[in-house]
Design a protein around this motif. Structure first.
Motif, PDB file in Angstrom:
ATOM      1  N   ILE A 238      68.127 -12.802   0.273  1.00 38.98           N
ATOM      2  CA  ILE A 238      66.765 -13.327   0.152  1.00 38.98           C
ATOM      3  C   ILE A 238      66.481 -13.805  -1.269  1.00 38.98           C
ATOM      4  CG2 ILE A 238      65.932 -10.915  -0.078  1.00 38.98           C
ATOM      5  CD1 ILE A 238      63.197 -12.011   0.999  1.00 38.98           C
ATOM      6  N   THR A 239      65.855 -14.966  -1.333  1.00 38.38           N
ATOM      7  CA  THR A 239      65.376 -15.492  -2.610  1.00 38.38           C
ATOM      8  C   THR A 239      63.892 -15.802  -2.441  1.00 38.38           C
ATOM      9  OG1 THR A 239      65.627 -17.225  -4.272  1.00 38.38           O
ATOM     10  CG2 THR A 239      66.046 -17.860  -2.003  1.00 38.38           C
ATOM     11  N   SER A 240      63.214 -16.096  -3.529  1.00 42.01           N
ATOM     12  CA  SER A 240      61.784 -16.359  -3.425  1.00 42.01           C
ATOM     13  C   SER A 240      61.355 -17.385  -4.457  1.00 42.01           C
ATOM     14  CB  SER A 240      61.027 -15.036  -3.622  1.00 42.01           C
ATOM     15  OG  SER A 240      59.796 -15.245  -4.248  1.00 42.01           O
ATOM     16  N   THR A 241      60.231 -18.002  -4.158  1.00 45.25           N
ATOM     17  CA  THR A 241      59.626 -18.932  -5.113  1.00 45.25           C
ATOM     18  C   THR A 241      58.961 -18.133  -6.231  1.00 45.25           C
ATOM     19  OG1 THR A 241      57.487 -18.860  -4.044  1.00 45.25           O
ATOM     20  CG2 THR A 241      59.063 -20.459  -3.184  1.00 45.25           C
ATOM     21  N   LEU A 242      58.500 -18.851  -7.243  1.00 43.43           N
ATOM     22  CA  LEU A 242      57.738 -18.234  -8.329  1.00 43.43           C
ATOM     23  C   LEU A 242      56.540 -17.466  -7.775  1.00 43.43           C
ATOM     24  CD1 LEU A 242      57.389 -18.281 -11.538  1.00 43.43           C
ATOM     25  CD2 LEU A 242      55.743 -20.105 -11.135  1.00 43.43           C
ATOM     26  N   MET A 243      55.864 -18.079  -6.801  1.00 47.91           N
ATOM     27  CA  MET A 243      54.642 -17.479  -6.261  1.00 47.91           C
ATOM     28  C   MET A 243      54.921 -16.273  -5.370  1.00 47.91           C
ATOM     29  SD  MET A 243      52.354 -19.266  -7.610  1.00 47.91           S
ATOM     30  CE  MET A 243      50.925 -18.579  -6.768  1.00 47.91           C
ATOM     31  N   GLY A 244      56.144 -16.167  -4.896  1.00 47.20           N
ATOM     32  CA  GLY A 244      56.438 -15.120  -3.919  1.00 47.20           C
ATOM     33  C   GLY A 244      57.051 -13.872  -4.520  1.00 47.20           C
ATOM     34  N   LEU A 245      57.211 -13.840  -5.848  1.00 44.12           N
ATOM     35  CA  LEU A 245      57.885 -12.708  -6.484  1.00 44.12           C
ATOM     36  C   LEU A 245      57.150 -11.399  -6.196  1.00 44.12           C
ATOM     37  CD1 LEU A 245      58.834 -14.267  -9.962  1.00 44.12           C
ATOM     38  CD2 LEU A 245      60.318 -13.920  -7.977  1.00 44.12           C
ATOM     39  N   GLY A 246      57.915 -10.374  -5.839  1.00 42.05           N
ATOM     40  CA  GLY A 246      57.330  -9.074  -5.559  1.00 42.05           C
ATOM     41  C   GLY A 246      57.222  -8.760  -4.076  1.00 42.05           C
ATOM     42  N   ALA A 247      57.267  -9.788  -3.220  1.00 42.91           N
ATOM     43  CA  ALA A 247      57.197  -9.530  -1.778  1.00 42.91           C
ATOM     44  C   ALA A 247      58.422  -8.730  -1.355  1.00 42.91           C
ATOM     45  CB  ALA A 247      57.111 -10.841  -1.003  1.00 42.91           C
ATOM     46  N   MET A 261      64.056 -24.754 -10.051  1.00 48.88           N
ATOM     47  CA  MET A 261      64.442 -25.412 -11.299  1.00 48.88           C
ATOM     48  C   MET A 261      64.990 -24.430 -12.343  1.00 48.88           C
ATOM     49  SD  MET A 261      62.266 -28.086 -13.617  1.00 48.88           S
ATOM     50  CE  MET A 261      62.636 -29.590 -12.709  1.00 48.88           C
ATOM     51  N   HIS A 262      64.338 -23.261 -12.490  1.00 50.62           N
ATOM     52  CA  HIS A 262      64.836 -22.250 -13.413  1.00 50.62           C
ATOM     53  C   HIS A 262      65.242 -20.979 -12.675  1.00 50.62           C
ATOM     54  CE1 HIS A 262      64.095 -24.608 -16.978  1.00 50.62           C
ATOM     55  NE2 HIS A 262      62.898 -24.911 -16.515  1.00 50.62           N
ATOM     56  N   GLY A 263      65.635 -21.151 -11.428  1.00 55.47           N
ATOM     57  CA  GLY A 263      66.088 -20.023 -10.622  1.00 55.47           C
ATOM     58  C   GLY A 263      67.527 -19.671 -10.949  1.00 55.47           C
ATOM     59  N   THR A 264      68.021 -18.628 -10.287  1.00 55.66           N
ATOM     60  CA  THR A 264      69.378 -18.183 -10.598  1.00 55.66           C
ATOM     61  C   THR A 264      70.411 -19.091  -9.927  1.00 55.66           C
ATOM     62  OG1 THR A 264      69.524 -16.716  -8.693  1.00 55.66           O
ATOM     63  CG2 THR A 264      68.613 -15.764 -10.717  1.00 55.66           C
ATOM     64  N   ILE A 393      51.298  -8.157 -14.367  1.00 57.31           N
ATOM     65  CA  ILE A 393      51.693  -9.176 -15.339  1.00 57.31           C
ATOM     66  C   ILE A 393      51.018 -10.503 -14.996  1.00 57.31           C
ATOM     67  CG2 ILE A 393      53.648 -10.533 -16.244  1.00 57.31           C
ATOM     68  CD1 ILE A 393      53.843  -7.641 -17.110  1.00 57.31           C
ATOM     69  N   THR A 394      50.417 -11.129 -15.997  1.00 61.10           N
ATOM     70  CA  THR A 394      49.962 -12.508 -15.835  1.00 61.10           C
ATOM     71  C   THR A 394      50.725 -13.350 -16.857  1.00 61.10           C
ATOM     72  OG1 THR A 394      48.188 -12.535 -17.490  1.00 61.10           O
ATOM     73  CG2 THR A 394      47.637 -11.626 -15.335  1.00 61.10           C
ATOM     74  N   THR A 395      50.690 -14.664 -16.689  1.00 60.18           N
ATOM     75  CA  THR A 395      51.363 -15.514 -17.671  1.00 60.18           C
ATOM     76  C   THR A 395      50.523 -16.758 -17.928  1.00 60.18           C
ATOM     77  OG1 THR A 395      52.546 -17.047 -16.220  1.00 60.18           O
ATOM     78  CG2 THR A 395      53.599 -14.922 -16.629  1.00 60.18           C
ATOM     79  N   GLU A 396      50.865 -17.409 -19.005  1.00 60.32           N
ATOM     80  CA  GLU A 396      50.384 -18.768 -19.236  1.00 60.32           C
ATOM     81  C   GLU A 396      51.421 -19.691 -18.599  1.00 60.32           C
ATOM     82  OE1 GLU A 396      47.446 -18.982 -20.894  1.00 60.32           O
ATOM     83  OE2 GLU A 396      47.333 -16.859 -21.315  1.00 60.32           O
ATOM     84  N   VAL A 397      51.595 -20.891 -19.122  1.00 61.64           N
ATOM     85  CA  VAL A 397      52.542 -21.823 -18.501  1.00 61.64           C
ATOM     86  C   VAL A 397      53.507 -22.390 -19.526  1.00 61.64           C
ATOM     87  CG1 VAL A 397      52.750 -24.103 -17.397  1.00 61.64           C
ATOM     88  CG2 VAL A 397      51.126 -22.428 -16.522  1.00 61.64           C
ATOM     89  N   GLN A 401      56.747 -18.369 -19.367  1.00 63.03           N
ATOM     90  CA  GLN A 401      56.448 -18.090 -17.961  1.00 63.03           C
ATOM     91  C   GLN A 401      57.744 -17.972 -17.155  1.00 63.03           C
ATOM     92  OE1 GLN A 401      54.861 -21.529 -15.961  1.00 63.03           O
ATOM     93  NE2 GLN A 401      53.738 -20.342 -14.459  1.00 63.03           N
ATOM     94  N   MET A 402      58.667 -18.902 -17.420  1.00 59.12           N
ATOM     95  CA  MET A 402      59.944 -18.864 -16.713  1.00 59.12           C
ATOM     96  C   MET A 402      60.771 -17.658 -17.139  1.00 59.12           C
ATOM     97  SD  MET A 402      59.994 -21.262 -14.523  1.00 59.12           S
ATOM     98  CE  MET A 402      58.243 -21.042 -14.260  1.00 59.12           C
ATOM     99  N   TRP A 403      60.755 -17.348 -18.440  1.00 56.11           N
ATOM    100  CA  TRP A 403      61.482 -16.156 -18.900  1.00 56.11           C
ATOM    101  C   TRP A 403      60.895 -14.894 -18.286  1.00 56.11           C
ATOM    102  CZ3 TRP A 403      61.381 -18.984 -24.105  1.00 56.11           C
ATOM    103  CH2 TRP A 403      62.589 -19.690 -24.293  1.00 56.11           C
ATOM    104  N   ALA A 404      59.560 -14.875 -18.154  1.00 53.26           N
ATOM    105  CA  ALA A 404      58.918 -13.719 -17.518  1.00 53.26           C
ATOM    106  C   ALA A 404      59.380 -13.612 -16.070  1.00 53.26           C
ATOM    107  CB  ALA A 404      57.402 -13.843 -17.600  1.00 53.26           C
ATOM    108  N   ALA A 405      59.407 -14.758 -15.366  1.00 50.19           N
ATOM    109  CA  ALA A 405      59.826 -14.752 -13.957  1.00 50.19           C
ATOM    110  C   ALA A 405      61.286 -14.320 -13.819  1.00 50.19           C
ATOM    111  CB  ALA A 405      59.622 -16.138 -13.351  1.00 50.19           C
ATOM    112  N   GLN A 406      62.107 -14.688 -14.797  1.00 52.07           N
ATOM    113  CA  GLN A 406      63.538 -14.363 -14.714  1.00 52.07           C
ATOM    114  C   GLN A 406      63.837 -12.923 -15.120  1.00 52.07           C
ATOM    115  OE1 GLN A 406      65.096 -17.317 -17.420  1.00 52.07           O
ATOM    116  NE2 GLN A 406      65.443 -18.830 -15.800  1.00 52.07           N
ATOM    117  N   HIS A 407      63.153 -12.445 -16.152  1.00 46.86           N
ATOM    118  CA  HIS A 407      63.561 -11.172 -16.752  1.00 46.86           C
ATOM    119  C   HIS A 407      62.599 -10.015 -16.523  1.00 46.86           C
ATOM    120  CE1 HIS A 407      66.984 -13.026 -18.771  1.00 46.86           C
ATOM    121  NE2 HIS A 407      66.194 -14.044 -19.035  1.00 46.86           N
TER     122      HIS A 407
END
Lengths: 590, 182
Positions: A238-247, A261-264, A393-397, A401-407
């Motif tokens: 399973i993989t997820s979009t930026l918006m779906g993280l945590g499901a 774009m910045h996924g694994t 966690i919230t982020t700006e853009v 934001q991408m590093w937060a999503a990745q790490h």
């Protein structure tokens, strides 16, 4: 129960009846009666922001972290126009909001009165629906309808424009009971035959993948639970979009990391080579698909979505199921169990072997440094030091934001608030304020960039006023990092206007607002400084000085396919110029 | 839209089949702004409108019927239908072109200037097309013509060399044959 009251009183009454405990807003001439009604009660707390855009993002943060409808209250004219970025943001990310806007009295509408603007005209394109209330008789119905429309089906922002004379007028209030919408009744239950067909396709799949999105989060925690059950039952990756993280939990064995774009590397290659794709509450956004005519070319695609217009919008779907994710997932699991279906274990074992091969590329790796803080390292340490706490966690853009999503790794839904669709710089701080209002005892951190944070910096004042201990963790590289990265890759390293010149001293800035400022530039000091931030009982601005020209990898260059990703190691090879990988067509894309 | 589509790698892989003309019937709540929502959807998402008519059809229930003639690939038409269905005050969207038997009619008023031979030629042709004379002066006629858009086009083309002054057309109204409603 119907009761005689003024329009302004009805508004407050309707908020109470809809279970609203917090409203984010800013007063002005055209909403004074509503503010007067708010003054005379205690059930609904008003949070005074410093700019209406902040109110909208705060309401979004509140909504996304609770699953409830977020509410904002702004005045006419500039109050409404300032809120628009937040409304557009909520529309693209499907966040339920009700935005109450003041309006000049009905007899002045259209006369270019002071602080008049055509709010319903302007917001028509950035809301799910909007209303101009022309008479007190319509007010109770419209208020309850607005909440219904905002939260039902694919959620979204709804504007209710309230002329001042309607706020003063006397009328009969009706509660939310008996309000049934005559046209808007989204389909929630998936078609049983199609669900059976989907499940059978899944059982036969040799190289399956589940691709989940923000729709699973929007569907509620139960949908996430069912998603986990389905993954468990099938053994599918399973993989997820930026918006779906945590499901699905990042610690889960079947987790591939984020895609796009910045996924694994493993997530994108799995998508590219799969034979059955199960898209759940995701919309095949261009950040996800990359080059469309090379998107997962050999797969049968199953798409589960509550919005029929999401199906076949950009990618041809083989089997579409319209319905609410939780319903459809529940039905899929029942059918899988009832029919005693089993995944093709042998094929899956081979598929996982291939995936492990991709995983071994370690696409999120970066070159560590002993002298400067790498932004990825900063997020990793933040994660390690906060993962066992009750953290949001919230982020700006941008890059951060991408590093937060990745790490930063999410185990639960509703813990991750980010501006995905619209990509709104300035989202993170007000969203953190909204989140903190909803979860006063939790640790709320805005992972920020030094450029983004300045877009809604004024909300620090709100945090201080309401004693909201939000932590602003700035990855300060003195650049609009993502702009700089694209300029490096696409425009010959000509860093046109992307340098953050004349930055404020963030430590002093924090102190000026009445918060605490911490600066750290030494990797050896980072853990101690992060703990100091966490332990401080009020709002903190953490100025984390990171390496300046770090790029965010891996990356699908614009206009390329999933299997044409570039990895960090490639960028370190002196001979390869990444700009040359992106062709002329790719350069035209955003 | 198609010009951009050809350039962009993000352009939908779906946009490859040929363009078709479709007539959509849209039943809406007749509330302020509903037409702006429909028209705004078309302009905002880059869809074409060839003609659009709207009028209230059930006064008591405040229902209006909008008839839209649009062009696009079957996939785009499908998107248009679904996007229209998302608009909250819309009751129903029917793609009439997907139905077996549809009647499409348009009304046009056509002003023609001419004297002598031109004048009598205009009158002869109008009889052949069953057009009605609804206004006349010594040197002009206004014809009223109802029919398919193609029939009106044909008539207008004939009037052009005779002395066409101006045309006012209603756009297409459409309905399916037989006893069943939309």
């Amino acid at each position: 129960m119907s009761k005689q009251m003024t329009g302004a009183e009805m508004i407050v009454e309707a908020l109470k009846d809809q279970g609203v405990d917090t409203v984010f807003g800013y007063p002005g001439g055209a909403v004074l009666p509503i503010y007067d009604a708010l003054f005379q009660q205690n059930a609904v707390q008003h949070v005074l922001v410093r700019h209406e855009q902040g109110a909208a993002h705060a309401a979004e943060g509140y909504a996304r972290s609770t699953g409830k409808v977020g509410v904002l209250l702004v005045t006419s004219g500039p109050g409404a126009t300032n809120a628009i970025t937040g409304l557009a943001d909520a529309l693209l990310d499907s966040i339920p909001l009700v935005c109450l806007t003041g309006q000049v009295p009905t007899h002045l509408i259209g006369s270019d009165a002071f602080q008049e603007c055509d709010t319903v005209g302007i917001t028509r394109h950035c809301t799910k629906h909007n209303y101009l209330v022309r008479s007190i008789e319509d007010l109770p119905r419209i208020l309850h309808e607005a909440f219904y429309v905002a939260r039902s089906g694919r959620p979204g922002p709804v504007v209710v424009d309230l002329p001042k004379d309607v706020q003063f007028a006397l009328g009969l209030y009706q509660g939310p009971l008996n309000v049934q919408h005559k046209t808007y009744q989204p389909k929630l239950k998936g078609d049983a035959d199609r669900i059976r067909e989907a499940v059978e396709m899944m059982a036969k799949a040799k190289r399956p993948v589940i691709y989940s999105g923000g729709g699973v989060i929007n569907s509620g925690p139960h949908a996430s639970k069912l998603l986990r059950e389905l993954v468990e039952l099938t053994g599918f990756p399973i993989t997820s979009t930026l918006m779906g993280l945590g499901a699905y939990p990042a610690s889960g064995d079947n987790w591939l990391g984020m895609l796009g774009m910045h996924g694994t590397y493993e997530a994108n290659h799995t998508m590219h080579d799969c034979d059955v794709m199960i898209a759940i509450g995701a919309r095949f956004d261009d950040r996800i698909t990359g080059r469309l005519d090379a998107f997962s070319p050999g797969s049968k695609k199953i798409h589960i979505d509550i919005d029929p217009s999401s199906i076949n919008k950009t990618v041809k779907i083989d089997l579409a199921i319209v319905g609410d994710c939780a319903n459809v997932l529940g039905d899929m699991i029942s059918v899988w169990r009832a029919e005693g279906l089993k995944a093709d274990e042998e094929a899956l074992a081979g598929w996982w072997k291939q995936i492990d091969h991709w995983r071994a590329r370690k696409s999120l790796a970066y070159r560590a440094s002993k002298t400067t803080i790498k932004p990825q390292y900063a997020v990793q340490r933040l994660y390690e030091l906060t993962k066992d706490r009750d953290t949001y966690i919230t982020t700006e853009v941008g890059q951060h934001q991408m590093w937060a999503a990745q790490h930063y790794h999410f185990e639960e839904p509703n813990r991750w608030m980010t501006s995905g669709g619209l990509g709104t710089m300035g989202y993170g701080l007000p969203a953190a304020i909204g989140t903190q209002m909803a979860h006063p005892k939790s640790l709320v951190i805005d992972i920020a960039g030094e450029a983004s944070i300045l877009m809604n910096m004024q909300e620090m004042s709100t945090a201080v006023q309401y004693r909201l201990p939000v932590k602003i963790f700035i990855l300060n590289n003195e650049y609009m990092g993502m702009v700089r990265q694209w300029q490096e890759l696409l425009h010959g390293g000509r860093y046109s206007e992307s340098y953050s010149a004349a930055l404020p001293d963030f430590v002093k800035l924090a102190e000026a607002y009445g918060g605490k400022g911490i600066r750290c530039s030494d990797p050896a000091e980072l853990d101690r400084a992060i703990l100091e931030m966490i332990d401080y009982p009020g709002p903190v601005i953490f100025d984390c000085i990171v390496s300046k020209e770090e790029n965010c990898f891996p990356m699908i260059p614009s206009g390329k396919a999933h299997n044409e990703m570039i990895l960090a190691e490639l960028s370190d090879d002196a001979g390869v110029e990444i700009g040359s990988i992106i062709d002329e067509k790719g350069k035209m894309l955003v | 839209m198609n010009a951009i589509a050809a350039l962009s790698p993000y352009a939908s892989a779906l946009a490859k089949s040929g363009t078709e003309r479709h007539t959509l019937s849209v039943l809406v709540d007749n509330e302020p702004g509903v037409l702006a929502r429909v028209v705004g959807l078309f302009s905002g998402r880059g869809y074409n409108i060839e003609s659009l008519t709207v009028a209230e059809v059930a006064h008591g229930e405040h229902l209006s019927r909008i008839t839209i003639v649009t062009t696009g690939t079957p996939e785009v038409i499908d998107q248009i239908t679904h996007q229209l269905e998302r608009i909250v005050p819309i009751h129903k969207v029917t793609d009439l072109s997907m139905q077996d038997r549809v009647i499409e009619r348009e009304l046009a008023m056509i002003k023609v200037h001419g004297t002598g031979e031109h004048r009598s030629e205009a009158l002869r042709l109008s009889e052949a097309f069953h057009a009605k004379v609804i206004d006349a002066t010594i040197e002009s006629f206004i014809f009223e013509l109802t029919g398919s858009p193609a029939k009106i086009d044909d008539f207008v083309d004939l009037m052009r060399p005779i002395g066409l002054v101006e045309i006012s057309r209603t756009g297409v109204a459409a309905i399916t044959r037989g006893a069943k409603g939309m």
